[in-house]
Design an enzyme around this catalytic site. Sequence first.
Site, PDB file in Angstrom:
ATOM      1  CG  ASP A 144     -19.922  22.948  24.534  1.00  0.00           C
ATOM      2  OD1 ASP A 144     -19.971  22.274  23.718  1.00  0.00           O
ATOM      3  OD2 ASP A 144     -20.424  22.973  25.745  1.00  0.00           O
ATOM      4  CG  ASN A 200     -20.417  20.635  20.090  1.00  0.00           C
ATOM      5  OD1 ASN A 200     -20.865  20.723  21.138  1.00  0.00           O
ATOM      6  ND2 ASN A 200     -20.699  19.498  19.314  1.00  0.00           N
ATOM      7  CE  LYS A 201     -14.588  16.343  24.101  1.00  0.00           C
ATOM      8  NZ  LYS A 201     -14.726  15.040  24.436  1.00  0.00           N
TER       9      LYS A 201
END
Lengths: 293, 293
Positions: free
Chosen positions: A197, A207-208
């Site tokens: 991200d 990131n996730k």
Amino acid sequence: MDKQTIDRRIHAIAGDREHGASELARRCLEIAADSALHYPALDTPALTAILTAQARDMSAARPSMAPIHNLLSRWRKELRGLSGLDLSTARRRAANAAKAVVMVSQAACRQVALHAQSLVGERQCVITHSLSSTLLQAFSGLQGRSVNLIVTESRPLCEGRNLALQLSEMGFPVTLITDAQLGLFVEKADLAMVGADSVLEDGTVVNKVGTYLLALAARERSVPFYVCCESFKQRDSNMPPFEPEEMSPDELNVGELPTVEIRNIYFDLTPPELITARVSEEGVIRYRLDKRC
Amino acid sequence: MDKQTIDRRIHAIAGDREHGASELARRCLEIAADSALHYPALDTPALTAILTAQARDMSAARPSMAPIHNLLSRWRKELRGLSGLDLSTARRRAANAAKAVVMVSQAACRQVALHAQSLVGERQCVITHSLSSTLLQAFSGLQGRSVNLIVTESRPLCEGRNLALQLSEMGFPVTLITDAQLGLFVEKADLAMVGADSVLEDGTVVNKVGTYLLALAARERSVPFYVCCESFKQRDSNMPPFEPEEMSPDELNVGELPTVEIRNIYFDLTPPELITARVSEEGVIRYRLDKRC
């Protein structure tokens, strides 16, 4: 495209869980282009002020997502050139500039996907976490290489199921696992590959949530860990300090637990020492040396 | 207690997801005691043969769970002493022996819980994964020490929600997170504590999948990682090689993904080098040295 529709679309950016950071950034620019063409304004300075404020609102709505900030900043620079133009020319120019930035972003993602593909050999197995549109593009170019894919469900909203379905429809053998099984399945993979991200100034990848656990397990099992994202995801010192977004606890769908605090932080941080290489539109930039890559 | 009921209860052991390994082992012994008293048999040798076969069936039904094997083995040794006794004495003797083993197991778990409590200081924060009845017992003895607890939901069946609710009802401040958030929340804890389903001969711990990821993250963040279980969980060389159980993919509740392979392995392996100490009924046995413990 009336004022209300544009305002509603800007407002929807904050709650969008469907799209990754790059896609959402391009969606912001599409809204910006529509706003440039249609948003009520008396003259060019008024239009410029409105578009600038809307761009700032969209950036602020998703502070974890660097591409939204970066692509909109790039576009806002173009707005400076509008002063002196009549309103209708300014509208057209601003809209075209937004569309041009979308195209630059799309081209960068295509390049990332191509470089990512170069890392995956015939009959290899790739493990990934969450759904990255850039990776989906990379995988779609791997059809015919007999590649196996292991995909996590990615709680809380389980976008991994959607990824698994899309990859399976492309003809890949796909295995879907719970996030907790990452540690078991990482050693079945030849490489781990995720999107991002954002990337912080020191190379830490946002990131996730769960990405950090995959990276730890990958290092432990000597599985190369690649982060694939275009350079628009890089945060710089002009941005506000990174703060991970937290979403509604309702997304966990746990039912009635009135006295329990439910947390739903969306992103975690993977430091550069856990990353084998970053794949950008420029190519593959190695961070660490692995036996297996 | 008729034959059908006992057969049904034996059969249900394989599908039981509600109970941990120790509780389930005790449940097996309760079934064994009822069977000893009520299962149809013509004479003592026939009864002994039936009880031995039932014990073997229950052990085989949950091969990942060492306590079932260990407690039933201990009981089966008592069955050897039945030969020469009349049927009704043999029935009573076998049932009492099963109840005695249950009591030994319960006493061991209580001791583990007491030793575990000694590791948690006033106002400390403990992170755990899945639901361990031994840990629940340990935590219940910590009421009044202002301890904070972080609990994972533990996919696929999310028994962590039940744990969170029970701990919250005891008055603890409880935070519930998705399994993927383990890497984010481990550093908020002073220590990580889990139960175990089995311990392999080399000290590797078999526990609910995700435990290995918590252990990796705990080591990375210098958070002590404790495994709390009684010695009945130790596997020995007489047992068949360890194979992790895999349950139905339906438990992931992903809906229709006909071409995707869905995996649901229940347990992962945490090697001794990731474990700070094991807590058994004997006390706290240190495995590794940590700065923070």
